[in-house]
Design a protein around this motif. Structure first.
Motif, PDB file in Angstrom:
ATOM      1  N   GLY A  26      12.465 -11.519   1.802  1.00  9.55           N
ATOM      2  CA  GLY A  26      11.599 -10.696   0.975  1.00  9.55           C
ATOM      3  C   GLY A  26      12.336 -10.141  -0.214  1.00  9.55           C
ATOM      4  O   GLY A  26      13.504 -10.453  -0.448  1.00  9.55           O
ATOM      5  N   ILE A  27      11.646  -9.298  -0.968  1.00 10.79           N
ATOM      6  CA  ILE A  27      12.188  -8.715  -2.188  1.00 10.79           C
ATOM      7  C   ILE A  27      12.342  -7.213  -1.983  1.00 10.79           C
ATOM      8  O   ILE A  27      11.443  -6.549  -1.455  1.00 10.79           O
ATOM      9  N   VAL A  28      13.493  -6.676  -2.405  1.00  9.23           N
ATOM     10  CA  VAL A  28      13.762  -5.245  -2.282  1.00  9.23           C
ATOM     11  C   VAL A  28      12.896  -4.508  -3.293  1.00  9.23           C
ATOM     12  O   VAL A  28      12.937  -4.781  -4.490  1.00  9.23           O
ATOM     13  N   VAL A  29      12.088  -3.561  -2.798  1.00  9.07           N
ATOM     14  CA  VAL A  29      11.191  -2.785  -3.639  1.00  9.07           C
ATOM     15  C   VAL A  29      11.818  -1.444  -3.993  1.00  9.07           C
ATOM     16  O   VAL A  29      11.655  -0.938  -5.097  1.00  9.07           O
ATOM     17  N   SER A  30      12.566  -0.862  -3.046  1.00  4.22           N
ATOM     18  CA  SER A  30      13.156   0.452  -3.262  1.00  4.22           C
ATOM     19  C   SER A  30      14.503   0.536  -2.568  1.00  4.22           C
ATOM     20  O   SER A  30      14.656   0.053  -1.445  1.00  4.22           O
ATOM     21  N   ASN A  31      15.476   1.147  -3.248  1.00  6.79           N
ATOM     22  CA  ASN A  31      16.782   1.401  -2.623  1.00  6.79           C
ATOM     23  C   ASN A  31      17.210   2.842  -2.847  1.00  6.79           C
ATOM     24  O   ASN A  31      18.387   3.137  -2.944  1.00  6.79           O
ATOM     25  N   LYS A  32      16.255   3.753  -2.920  1.00  3.53           N
ATOM     26  CA  LYS A  32      16.535   5.147  -3.231  1.00  3.53           C
ATOM     27  C   LYS A  32      17.083   5.940  -2.047  1.00  3.53           C
ATOM     28  O   LYS A  32      17.635   7.008  -2.219  1.00  3.53           O
ATOM     29  N   MET A  33      16.943   5.414  -0.833  1.00  2.00           N
ATOM     30  CA  MET A  33      17.427   6.119   0.349  1.00  2.00           C
ATOM     31  C   MET A  33      18.878   5.737   0.631  1.00  2.00           C
ATOM     32  O   MET A  33      19.384   4.744   0.115  1.00  2.00           O
ATOM     33  N   ASP A  34      19.524   6.524   1.468  1.00  2.00           N
ATOM     34  CA  ASP A  34      20.912   6.271   1.830  1.00  2.00           C
ATOM     35  C   ASP A  34      20.963   5.214   2.934  1.00  2.00           C
ATOM     36  O   ASP A  34      20.432   5.438   4.021  1.00  2.00           O
ATOM     37  N   LYS A  35      21.582   4.071   2.661  1.00  2.00           N
ATOM     38  CA  LYS A  35      21.745   2.958   3.610  1.00  2.00           C
ATOM     39  C   LYS A  35      20.415   2.367   4.080  1.00  2.00           C
ATOM     40  O   LYS A  35      20.347   1.750   5.135  1.00  2.00           O
ATOM     41  N   THR A  36      19.355   2.546   3.310  1.00  2.00           N
ATOM     42  CA  THR A  36      18.051   2.001   3.675  1.00  2.00           C
ATOM     43  C   THR A  36      17.394   1.398   2.445  1.00  2.00           C
ATOM     44  O   THR A  36      17.463   1.972   1.362  1.00  2.00           O
ATOM     45  N   VAL A  37      16.783   0.241   2.628  1.00  2.00           N
ATOM     46  CA  VAL A  37      16.002  -0.377   1.556  1.00  2.00           C
ATOM     47  C   VAL A  37      14.617  -0.696   2.084  1.00  2.00           C
ATOM     48  O   VAL A  37      14.429  -0.892   3.282  1.00  2.00           O
ATOM     49  N   VAL A  38      13.647  -0.750   1.177  1.00  2.00           N
ATOM     50  CA  VAL A  38      12.300  -1.159   1.526  1.00  2.00           C
ATOM     51  C   VAL A  38      12.140  -2.584   1.024  1.00  2.00           C
ATOM     52  O   VAL A  38      12.364  -2.874  -0.153  1.00  2.00           O
ATOM     53  N   VAL A  39      11.779  -3.495   1.937  1.00  2.00           N
ATOM     54  CA  VAL A  39      11.658  -4.914   1.609  1.00  2.00           C
ATOM     55  C   VAL A  39      10.198  -5.319   1.719  1.00  2.00           C
ATOM     56  O   VAL A  39       9.541  -5.069   2.734  1.00  2.00           O
ATOM     57  N   LYS A  40       9.690  -5.962   0.649  1.00  2.00           N
ATOM     58  CA  LYS A  40       8.311  -6.434   0.612  1.00  2.00           C
ATOM     59  C   LYS A  40       8.300  -7.914   0.985  1.00  2.00           C
ATOM     60  O   LYS A  40       9.016  -8.715   0.400  1.00  2.00           O
ATOM     61  N   ILE A  41       7.476  -8.248   1.972  1.00  2.00           N
ATOM     62  CA  ILE A  41       7.361  -9.630   2.416  1.00  2.00           C
ATOM     63  C   ILE A  41       5.921 -10.084   2.208  1.00  2.00           C
ATOM     64  O   ILE A  41       4.984  -9.429   2.670  1.00  2.00           O
ATOM     65  N   GLU A  42       5.775 -11.187   1.491  1.00  2.00           N
ATOM     66  CA  GLU A  42       4.443 -11.731   1.226  1.00  2.00           C
ATOM     67  C   GLU A  42       4.233 -12.986   2.061  1.00  2.00           C
ATOM     68  O   GLU A  42       5.140 -13.795   2.220  1.00  2.00           O
ATOM     69  N   ARG A  43       3.040 -13.118   2.604  1.00  2.00           N
ATOM     70  CA  ARG A  43       2.706 -14.321   3.363  1.00  2.00           C
ATOM     71  C   ARG A  43       1.304 -14.750   2.973  1.00  2.00           C
ATOM     72  O   ARG A  43       0.450 -13.927   2.639  1.00  2.00           O
ATOM     73  N   ARG A  44       1.091 -16.046   3.001  1.00  2.00           N
ATOM     74  CA  ARG A  44      -0.202 -16.609   2.634  1.00  2.00           C
ATOM     75  C   ARG A  44      -0.962 -16.958   3.913  1.00  2.00           C
ATOM     76  O   ARG A  44      -0.444 -17.677   4.757  1.00  2.00           O
ATOM     77  N   VAL A  45      -2.164 -16.421   4.039  1.00  2.00           N
ATOM     78  CA  VAL A  45      -2.997 -16.717   5.200  1.00  2.00           C
ATOM     79  C   VAL A  45      -4.364 -17.182   4.718  1.00  2.00           C
ATOM     80  O   VAL A  45      -4.830 -16.789   3.648  1.00  2.00           O
ATOM     81  N   GLN A  46      -4.975 -18.003   5.518  1.00  2.00           N
ATOM     82  CA  GLN A  46      -6.298 -18.503   5.173  1.00  2.00           C
ATOM     83  C   GLN A  46      -7.351 -17.540   5.715  1.00  2.00           C
ATOM     84  O   GLN A  46      -7.262 -17.086   6.863  1.00  2.00           O
ATOM     85  N   HIS A  47      -8.334 -17.222   4.878  1.00  2.00           N
ATOM     86  CA  HIS A  47      -9.404 -16.329   5.298  1.00  2.00           C
ATOM     87  C   HIS A  47     -10.172 -16.992   6.441  1.00  2.00           C
ATOM     88  O   HIS A  47     -10.499 -18.182   6.374  1.00  2.00           O
TER      89      HIS A  47
END
Length: 98
Positions: A26-47
């Motif tokens: 995934g892609i790192v969205v935020s690294n503002k915390m100490d030793k923690t990052v927020v990672v965004k993961i995208e997946r494609r699903v069929q309706h």
């Protein structure tokens, strides 16, 4: 003199292999915390009804000791609970932001 019988250690049960751990990219969205990052993961699903491919996004908080920046593509791995919301850790940086 009588010889003492040497105690042989009891055979230990075979160590069970560790269970398979999930990995995601995934892609790192935020690294503002100490030793923690927020990672965004995208997946494609069929309706389920209409069949159109829809993009679903999930955010994970991951333990980061490597030092990721916002926009980096990283690989995260499932791990034991580190805090209330952290259950993933960054294993490697796949692509640095330019």
């Amino acid at each position: 003199m009588a010889k003492k019988a040497e105690a042989t250690p009891a055979p230990t049960p075979a160590a069970e292999p560790r269970a398979f751990r999930k990995t995601r990219q995934g892609i790192v969205v935020s690294n503002k915390m100490d030793k923690t990052v927020v990672v965004k993961i995208e997946r494609r699903v069929q309706h389920p009804l209409y069949g159109k491919v829809v993009l679903r996004t999930t955010k994970f908080k991951a333990h980061d000791i490597i030092g990721c920046d916002e926009g980096d593509r990283v690989e995260i791995m499932e791990t034991r609970p580190i805090s209330k919301e952290k259950r993933w850790r960054v294993t490697q940086i796949l692509e640095k932001v330019k």
